[in-house]
Scaffold this motif. Structure first.
Motif, PDB file in Angstrom:
ATOM      1  N   THR A  28       0.864  -1.176   0.000  1.00  0.00           N
ATOM      2  CA  THR A  28       0.000   0.000   0.000  1.00  0.00           C
ATOM      3  C   THR A  28       0.899   1.223   0.000  1.00  0.00           C
ATOM      4  OG1 THR A  28      -1.929   1.035   1.011  1.00  0.00           O
ATOM      5  CG2 THR A  28      -0.233   0.225   2.511  1.00  0.00           C
ATOM      6  N   GLY A  29       0.322   2.332  -0.219  1.00  0.00           N
ATOM      7  CA  GLY A  29       1.104   3.557  -0.237  1.00  0.00           C
ATOM      8  C   GLY A  29       0.251   4.744   0.132  1.00  0.00           C
ATOM      9  N   PHE A  30       0.905   5.752   0.645  1.00  0.00           N
ATOM     10  CA  PHE A  30       0.183   6.970   1.006  1.00  0.00           C
ATOM     11  C   PHE A  30      -0.483   7.580  -0.224  1.00  0.00           C
ATOM     12  CE2 PHE A  30       3.436   6.892   4.420  1.00  0.00           C
ATOM     13  CZ  PHE A  30       2.576   6.855   5.490  1.00  0.00           C
ATOM     14  N   GLY A  31       0.192   7.506  -1.354  1.00  0.00           N
ATOM     15  CA  GLY A  31      -0.345   8.100  -2.577  1.00  0.00           C
ATOM     16  C   GLY A  31      -1.700   7.530  -2.946  1.00  0.00           C
ATOM     17  N   TYR A  32      -1.831   6.220  -2.862  1.00  0.00           N
ATOM     18  CA  TYR A  32      -3.100   5.587  -3.195  1.00  0.00           C
ATOM     19  C   TYR A  32      -4.195   6.034  -2.231  1.00  0.00           C
ATOM     20  CZ  TYR A  32      -6.738   2.106  -3.629  1.00  0.00           C
ATOM     21  OH  TYR A  32      -7.955   1.502  -3.780  1.00  0.00           O
ATOM     22  N   ILE A  33      -3.870   6.048  -0.949  1.00  0.00           N
ATOM     23  CA  ILE A  33      -4.858   6.397   0.074  1.00  0.00           C
ATOM     24  C   ILE A  33      -5.339   7.834  -0.085  1.00  0.00           C
ATOM     25  CG2 ILE A  33      -5.204   6.693   2.559  1.00  0.00           C
ATOM     26  CD1 ILE A  33      -3.226   4.312   2.905  1.00  0.00           C
ATOM     27  N   ILE A  34      -4.418   8.763  -0.241  1.00  0.00           N
ATOM     28  CA  ILE A  34      -4.831  10.171  -0.340  1.00  0.00           C
ATOM     29  C   ILE A  34      -5.541  10.433  -1.663  1.00  0.00           C
ATOM     30  CG2 ILE A  34      -2.600  11.007  -1.210  1.00  0.00           C
ATOM     31  CD1 ILE A  34      -3.144  13.600   0.391  1.00  0.00           C
ATOM     32  N   ARG A  35      -5.080   9.827  -2.754  1.00  0.00           N
ATOM     33  CA  ARG A  35      -5.756  10.037  -4.035  1.00  0.00           C
ATOM     34  C   ARG A  35      -7.193   9.524  -3.996  1.00  0.00           C
ATOM     35  NH1 ARG A  35      -0.504   9.549  -5.766  1.00  0.00           N
ATOM     36  NH2 ARG A  35       0.117  11.098  -7.305  1.00  0.00           N
ATOM     37  N   THR A  36      -7.373   8.344  -3.428  1.00  0.00           N
ATOM     38  CA  THR A  36      -8.724   7.777  -3.325  1.00  0.00           C
ATOM     39  C   THR A  36      -9.627   8.682  -2.499  1.00  0.00           C
ATOM     40  OG1 THR A  36      -7.836   5.548  -3.522  1.00  0.00           O
ATOM     41  CG2 THR A  36     -10.039   5.759  -2.556  1.00  0.00           C
ATOM     42  N   GLU A  37      -9.118   9.153  -1.355  1.00  0.00           N
ATOM     43  CA  GLU A  37      -9.925  10.018  -0.499  1.00  0.00           C
ATOM     44  C   GLU A  37     -10.275  11.317  -1.210  1.00  0.00           C
ATOM     45  OE1 GLU A  37      -9.438  12.384   3.710  1.00  0.00           O
ATOM     46  OE2 GLU A  37      -8.938  10.247   3.686  1.00  0.00           O
ATOM     47  N   VAL A  38      -9.290  11.976  -1.793  1.00  0.00           N
ATOM     48  CA  VAL A  38      -9.534  13.270  -2.441  1.00  0.00           C
ATOM     49  C   VAL A  38     -10.490  13.131  -3.615  1.00  0.00           C
ATOM     50  CG1 VAL A  38      -8.437  15.089  -3.830  1.00  0.00           C
ATOM     51  CG2 VAL A  38      -7.420  14.395  -1.654  1.00  0.00           C
ATOM     52  N   GLN A  39     -10.267  12.136  -4.475  1.00  0.00           N
ATOM     53  CA  GLN A  39     -11.137  11.989  -5.645  1.00  0.00           C
ATOM     54  C   GLN A  39     -12.563  11.659  -5.235  1.00  0.00           C
ATOM     55  OE1 GLN A  39      -9.884  12.626  -8.942  1.00  0.00           O
ATOM     56  NE2 GLN A  39     -12.085  12.943  -9.092  1.00  0.00           N
ATOM     57  N   THR A  40     -12.713  10.796  -4.234  1.00  0.00           N
ATOM     58  CA  THR A  40     -14.051  10.435  -3.748  1.00  0.00           C
ATOM     59  C   THR A  40     -14.760  11.657  -3.184  1.00  0.00           C
ATOM     60  OG1 THR A  40     -13.328   8.183  -3.257  1.00  0.00           O
ATOM     61  CG2 THR A  40     -15.327   8.961  -2.136  1.00  0.00           C
ATOM     62  N   ILE A  41     -14.056  12.435  -2.377  1.00  0.00           N
ATOM     63  CA  ILE A  41     -14.652  13.633  -1.779  1.00  0.00           C
ATOM     64  C   ILE A  41     -15.099  14.608  -2.856  1.00  0.00           C
ATOM     65  CG2 ILE A  41     -14.125  15.715  -0.426  1.00  0.00           C
ATOM     66  CD1 ILE A  41     -12.412  13.848   1.399  1.00  0.00           C
ATOM     67  N   VAL A  42     -14.233  14.876  -3.823  1.00  0.00           N
ATOM     68  CA  VAL A  42     -14.569  15.841  -4.873  1.00  0.00           C
ATOM     69  C   VAL A  42     -15.713  15.321  -5.745  1.00  0.00           C
ATOM     70  CG1 VAL A  42     -13.705  17.011  -6.941  1.00  0.00           C
ATOM     71  CG2 VAL A  42     -12.308  16.943  -4.863  1.00  0.00           C
TER      72      VAL A  42
END
Length: 128
Positions: free
Chosen positions: A51-65
């Protein structure tokens, strides 16, 4: 270095958990190396989770937007909706999975200005 390799080998023999971290600049081959190491460990019978921080933050940001733009409920705890509005403004019509200045700024804003300021361990906790 040799001592570290030997300690790692001993930990693997005693089935202890090992955490490998790979860092580097964008497109420097972090995922490629991680995948190669994972394949080798799996061939030897070890259970591997990547896993990686990049995947986690990208998923969260894209979902929120996406939820914000569509009017759907946001499946994350949000303390201040104005922060979501700012995030959507920064990202615009861009997608966080594509490399652009807007996506970089959106990820930095959300990751640092919002989540890390709310809880300095936020991203570590998301890795669990």
């Amino acid at each position: 270095m040799l001592k570290s390799i030997e300690e790692t080998r001993e930990n693997l023999e005693y089935k202890k958990i090992i955490l490998f971290g790979i860092s580097g600049k964008i497109a420097s081959g972090k995922d490629t190396i991680g995948n190669l190491v994972s394949l080798e460990l799996e061939k030897k019978g070890y259970k591997v989770k990547m896993t990686g921080f990049g995947y986690i933050i990208r998923t969260e940001v894209q979902t929120i937007v996406d939820c914000f733009n569509s009017g759907e409920p946001i499946p994350y705890q949000i303390k201040d909706m104005r922060q979501v509005e700012i995030l959507a403004e920064i990202l615009g019509k861009n997608n966080v999975y594509e490399r652009s200045e807007e996506s970089r700024q959106a990820l930095q804003y959300w990751g640092t200005e919002v989540r890390r300021n709310e809880n300095s361990e936020y991203w570590i906790e998301q890795m669990k």
